[in-house]
Design a protein around this motif. Structure first.
Motif, PDB file in Angstrom:
ATOM      1  N   CYS A 136     -14.676  -8.268  30.537  1.00  0.00           N
ATOM      2  CA  CYS A 136     -14.449  -6.941  31.127  1.00  0.00           C
ATOM      3  C   CYS A 136     -15.803  -6.251  31.327  1.00  0.00           C
ATOM      4  CB  CYS A 136     -13.565  -6.135  30.173  1.00  0.00           C
ATOM      5  SG  CYS A 136     -13.191  -4.458  30.663  1.00  0.00           S
ATOM      6  N   ASP A 137     -15.955  -5.599  32.492  1.00  0.00           N
ATOM      7  CA  ASP A 137     -17.212  -4.915  32.797  1.00  0.00           C
ATOM      8  C   ASP A 137     -17.159  -3.425  32.500  1.00  0.00           C
ATOM      9  OD1 ASP A 137     -18.957  -6.913  33.889  1.00  0.00           O
ATOM     10  OD2 ASP A 137     -17.509  -7.090  35.531  1.00  0.00           O
ATOM     11  N   CYS A 138     -16.045  -2.956  31.991  1.00  0.00           N
ATOM     12  CA  CYS A 138     -15.890  -1.510  31.821  1.00  0.00           C
ATOM     13  C   CYS A 138     -16.707  -0.990  30.654  1.00  0.00           C
ATOM     14  CB  CYS A 138     -14.418  -1.189  31.600  1.00  0.00           C
ATOM     15  SG  CYS A 138     -13.418  -1.643  33.014  1.00  0.00           S
ATOM     16  N   HIS A 165      -9.784  -7.155  28.986  1.00  0.00           N
ATOM     17  CA  HIS A 165      -9.698  -8.625  29.047  1.00  0.00           C
ATOM     18  C   HIS A 165     -11.079  -9.209  28.744  1.00  0.00           C
ATOM     19  CE1 HIS A 165     -11.769  -8.169  32.874  1.00  0.00           C
ATOM     20  NE2 HIS A 165     -10.909  -7.202  33.146  1.00  0.00           N
ATOM     21  N   CYS A 174      -8.913  -2.572  35.914  1.00  0.00           N
ATOM     22  CA  CYS A 174     -10.140  -1.938  35.402  1.00  0.00           C
ATOM     23  C   CYS A 174     -10.696  -0.943  36.412  1.00  0.00           C
ATOM     24  CB  CYS A 174     -11.185  -2.995  35.080  1.00  0.00           C
ATOM     25  SG  CYS A 174     -10.809  -3.895  33.571  1.00  0.00           S
TER      26      CYS A 174
HETATM   27 ZN   LIG Z   1     -12.756  -3.973  32.663  1.00  0.00          ZN
END
Ligand SMILES: [Zn+2]
Length: 193
Positions: A73-75, A70, A51
């Motif tokens: 996910c922080d995106c 996943h 990421c």
């Molecule tokens: Zn991510």
């Protein structure tokens, strides 16, 4: 955030058209020490390497890596406002002068390119042609997403070359970098017949 990152899309959604910028918190868009340092910090905080390497990369929304990557996910994806969209395809001259036409390194490829009427003298032409076509195909989303790991997202782009009696289509490998940059990693990985 710069001007063109106008809109954060709701998590897990991507627009039907246009371009997006992948974003992971805290990772600067410019490559180098600062970015790598920030990625290390993110990793020690148990953020995913894949990421963070995608952070800052541009993709046409019709052809983006799996999003979210996943669970947890922080995106985020930002829409890129079109007048600000820029793309750059870079292929080192060495890919031809020092590899394709360096017969001690890749005899088969030298023979192949020479059979199409190209010699080491054409390296500049091939470089500019690869860059021109790759940029066009990156912009239109005409590539296939290949292996993605902590070094980045790889693309396969088909380049067409004029030869003595026909046109050939060859597969070439590219790496995606932040801010709309792709670089040629593999100038020949097979012919499409
Ligand atoms: Zn991510």
């Amino acid at each position: 955030m710069s001007l063109f990152e106008k809109l954060v899309l709701p998590f897990g959604t991507k627009p039907a058209s246009g371009w997006v910028k992948w974003y992971h918190k805290g990772v600067p868009d410019v490559e180098g020490k600062e970015r790598e340092g920030a990625r290390k910090v993110a990793e020690t905080n148990r953020h995913c390497k894949i990421c963070t390497v995608l952070s800052g990369d541009y993709f046409p929304s019709i052809n983006i890596p799996k999003y979210p990557q996943h669970p947890y996910c922080d995106c985020k994806l930002f829409s890129i406002v079109k007048p600000n969209l820029q793309a750059f395809a870079k292929c080192a001259l060495q890919k031809f002068e020092g590899y394709i036409f360096k017969s001690d390194k890749s005899k088969g490829k030298t023979v192949l390119f020479e059979s199409w009427g190209y010699t080491i003298e054409d390296s500049e032409y091939l470089k500019s042609e690869f860059e021109r076509q790759a940029k066009q195909k990156y912009l239109s989303g005409e590539y296939s997403l290949q292996f993605l790991d902590e070094h980045g997202q790889r693309l396969t782009i088909v380049i067409e070359l004029k030869t003595k009696n026909k046109n050939v289509k060859i597969k070439t490998g590219w790496m995606v970098h932040p801010l709309g940059v792709i670089t040629c990693a593999t100038p020949y990985s097979g012919e499409i017949k």
